[in-house]
Design a protein around this motif. Structure first.
Motif, mmCIF file in Angstrom:
data_model
loop_
_atom_site.group_PDB
_atom_site.id
_atom_site.type_symbol
_atom_site.label_atom_id
_atom_site.label_comp_id
_atom_site.label_asym_id
_atom_site.label_seq_id
_atom_site.Cartn_x
_atom_site.Cartn_y
_atom_site.Cartn_z
ATOM 1 N N GLU B 15 0.831 -1.198 0.000
ATOM 2 C CA GLU B 15 0.000 0.000 0.000
ATOM 3 C C GLU B 15 0.874 1.261 0.000
ATOM 4 O O GLU B 15 0.590 2.221 -0.710
ATOM 5 C CB GLU B 15 -0.906 0.028 1.239
ATOM 6 N N VAL B 16 1.886 1.208 0.831
ATOM 7 C CA VAL B 16 2.797 2.350 0.904
ATOM 8 C C VAL B 16 3.437 2.573 -0.460
ATOM 9 O O VAL B 16 3.515 3.695 -0.957
ATOM 10 C CB VAL B 16 3.890 2.104 1.966
ATOM 11 N N ALA B 17 3.870 1.482 -1.058
ATOM 12 C CA ALA B 17 4.541 1.571 -2.360
ATOM 13 C C ALA B 17 3.595 2.166 -3.390
ATOM 14 O O ALA B 17 3.979 3.034 -4.176
ATOM 15 C CB ALA B 17 5.001 0.182 -2.790
ATOM 16 N N GLU B 18 2.361 1.720 -3.350
ATOM 17 C CA GLU B 18 1.396 2.219 -4.325
ATOM 18 C C GLU B 18 1.189 3.728 -4.174
ATOM 19 O O GLU B 18 1.241 4.469 -5.145
ATOM 20 C CB GLU B 18 0.062 1.483 -4.129
ATOM 21 N N LEU B 19 0.981 4.130 -2.937
ATOM 22 C CA LEU B 19 0.768 5.555 -2.696
ATOM 23 C C LEU B 19 1.976 6.379 -3.126
ATOM 24 O O LEU B 19 1.844 7.489 -3.638
ATOM 25 C CB LEU B 19 0.472 5.788 -1.211
ATOM 26 N N ALA B 20 3.151 5.801 -2.908
ATOM 27 C CA ALA B 20 4.370 6.522 -3.259
ATOM 28 C C ALA B 20 4.679 6.396 -4.748
ATOM 29 O O ALA B 20 5.581 7.061 -5.259
ATOM 30 C CB ALA B 20 5.537 5.993 -2.428
ATOM 31 N N GLY B 21 3.959 5.535 -5.413
ATOM 32 C CA GLY B 21 4.191 5.344 -6.838
ATOM 33 C C GLY B 21 5.487 4.626 -7.149
ATOM 34 O O GLY B 21 6.160 4.913 -8.137
ATOM 35 N N VAL B 22 5.848 3.691 -6.267
ATOM 36 C CA VAL B 22 7.061 2.902 -6.520
ATOM 37 C C VAL B 22 6.707 1.428 -6.371
ATOM 38 O O VAL B 22 5.592 1.089 -5.988
ATOM 39 C CB VAL B 22 8.187 3.253 -5.526
ATOM 40 N N SER B 23 7.652 0.573 -6.656
ATOM 41 C CA SER B 23 7.408 -0.853 -6.479
ATOM 42 C C SER B 23 7.591 -1.217 -5.020
ATOM 43 O O SER B 23 8.306 -0.528 -4.285
ATOM 44 C CB SER B 23 8.365 -1.656 -7.338
#
Lengths: 366, 366
Positions: B15-23
DNA sequence: AGGAACGTTGACAGCGCTACCAGCAACGAC
DNA sequence: GTCGTTGCTGGTAGCGCTGTCAACGTTCCT
């Protein structure tokens, strides 16, 4: 592509299952709920596990089952003798169970406690032991929302989050003062250090007893936020004497202070108990062998820790106690430091508490 | 078929990765090794994590990485003041690091220690702190085979498993006896309780000092396997007096015993130090405020714990200390209980140890 | 300009275990 | 004989994260 890492060498549950000729899931069940297996498979898995020296991987178990076998313990101090006795009880009770203890020190800060609580809760502990009843509202909310059993220790009060074990510091202090009154003392001073919530409630108990007897005076109370020590006991007593040289007794919020007062009396050649009576709190081991022996209020610290952990483990395993709030009581131990010569050695005053069996517990077992 | 279990509600790294736009893996790296990320992504992940209140799942991390962030600590006693100071140091040092402490109590049994060691090692701890240098050969082998840093604390000796921090109990005891000799005492008794390896070495130090002065007599030594206490100090001293009423000094293997001796002297109206000099061991807080003030051998317990944990964490993170064996030394604190009136107050004898900076550390910080 | 070297990012698979169901045998009820 | 019911066992699919390696873009060198 996958990983090359050496498969850690350790034998896994799958190996055990293979040797036992069962599926991994059956082997797994052997460890969680052996009753569910047929006797044949049970013994097969058991011997296979023993033969291979299988040790379960707790991280994998925690990940798969979404819960850990960790009991979080939050206490305010690591060095206070009081807490080491409680801790010993907790560790003793956890031994043999499958739960392990995760200890953290709040340093008497409820903000720190809140932070640690957040940390603990994130790891989904199996249960939680927290000290006292004075949490921040945020902490309180987290505790209430937590989906694990919780025991509050050290004191009892209204609105337990879940379970609670301790005694009334207020009543214990009142009993100590009542004892001093019974011995004919009137100008009873109070000294307290650190002034954490429990010490504060001892002070409250003292104040209420003094007011009931119309003997309360503000100048008889000397407190400080400084952590307690024997040396501090002497210093606070010196303050008290300066405020009112006419005092005839001191109730100390803990035994270290009481010992400090005793030494200070010796230094000043004040006769104990003839000129000044002393009562401490907790009944640490040394109180009984001081000269003169020091009166104190005995509290069941080891038992408190042990019972708290036992209750918690039972609750985790689904066996909720009949009584969620347990009053362990206290007992005023009357020794030379507070007995007047003409004393008729009346029986010691005891606190409430169903579980008021006062076994002789060493307050320091090494 | 798969599981239906509620996805635990918690936000995951994904979820964190998604919000940050990273893998997810990039987000993961942010927590393990932020330096490896570009500043842009680093700040993006950081704020995303904060926004979501992300808390890593330690079980998953441990499972995937095949290692834990747990430091195992094996100590012999939870109630001994000495160890609570050490523990406080360890916990203080671990705070702020990503490592958590897993504590276990060996109860002074090296067999129990071996059992616990096996348990700990199976969970692949990041590091280990063990007490003393007297392990079973089996334990020793396990420690040597362990692929994590290890610190032995409380004393120093030959053949460290890995790192070691402490001081020489033998030399400290010798120094205490030398101090008594310097004050003109000749018939110096020894009392000791529990007689664990470190107390045994204090006895050895005492014996060697006495023999060097041709003053050793077996009857001057009173020991017991019973755990120490103040009361016990009085009892052992009573024994000692019975064996040889002519003694003029007592070296106590710890401060509780020394306090007990002091009280016993008071009870018997033996003048301290005029008739009997007393020296304790550890320099607990109360020694300085007893009447008379009690001499003792100061040991750096808090510093020992703190440094041990710091060294261990550094070693885990790849920063091995230049010096794997650290002698923290000791200091004979000369107080009234052992100073003869004609004393010229010579400077206190200090133990070896490069790190012999003797900062005033409260031995009990609460 | 070509290519090596470096720094940064992502895809993939899997760590070891257990939740969830499905399946199967044995048994009793009707 | 059929249909539950119970007791035991197994298959499948993850739990949430990270090791490995490939791939990409950029810089620097020759």
């Amino acid at each position: 592509m996958g990983r090359k890492r050496t498969k850690s060498g350790k034998i896994r549950l799958a190996e055990v299952a293979e040797l036992a000729g069962v599926s991994p899931i059956t082997a797994s069940r052997f460890f969680r709920n052996p009753e569910a297996l047929s006797v044949a498979k049970r013994t097969r898995v058991e011997s296979a596990a023993k033969e291979l020296g299988y040790v379960p991987n707790l991280a994998a178990r925690a990940l798969a089952s979404q819960r850990t076998e960790v009991i979080g313990v939050l206490i305010p101090s690591l060095t206070n003798n009081v807490f080491s006795d409680v801790l010993r009880g907790i560790y003793d009770a956890s031994e043999g169970s499958r739960y392990s203890i995760q200890l953290s020190n709040t340093r008497y800060s409820i903000l720190q406690e809140e932070k640690l609580l957040r940390l603990f809760l994130a790891q989904k502990p199996a249960g939680l032991i927290v000290t006292g009843i004075d949490q921040t509202t945020e902490s309180r909310a987290m505790l209430e929302a937590a989906d694990c059993p919780i025991v509050q220790i050290m004191e009892i009060g209204p609105n337990p989050v879940d379970m609670m074990i301790g005694f009334s510091h207020h009543d214990a202090a009142r009993a100590a003062v009542a004892h001093l009154f019974a011995q004919g003392h009137r100008k009873v001073g109070f000294i307290g250090a650190r002034m954490d919530p429990r010490v504060q409630r001892r002070l409250d108990g003292y104040v209420s007893a003094m007011k009931d007897a119309a003997l309360f005076e503000q100048r008889l109370v000397v407190t400080t936020a400084t952590p307690t020590s024997v040396t501090l006991g002497g210093a606070l007593f010196t303050d008290l004497l300066a405020r009112d040289p006419g005092i005839d007794a001191v109730f100390c919020a803990n035994d270290d202070l009481a010992l400090g007062v005793l030494f200070e009396c010796r230094r000043r050649e004040i006769a104990v108990p003839e000129q000044i009576a002393i009562v401490g709190f907790n009944d640490l081991e040394f109180m009984a062998s001081a000269v003169p022996t020091l009166s104190s209020v005995r509290t069941n610290r080891y038992e408190m820790g042990k019972t708290a952990a036992t209750m918690l483990i039972d609750a985790i395993d689904g066996r909720r106690p009949e009584q969620p709030v347990l009053d362990l009581g206290f007992k005023v131990i009357e020794r030379q430091s507070s007995l007047s010569r003409r004393s008729d050695n009346r029986p010691a005053a005891s606190g409430a508490g169903a579980a008021n069996k006062m076994v002789a517990l060493p307050s320091s077992q090494d």
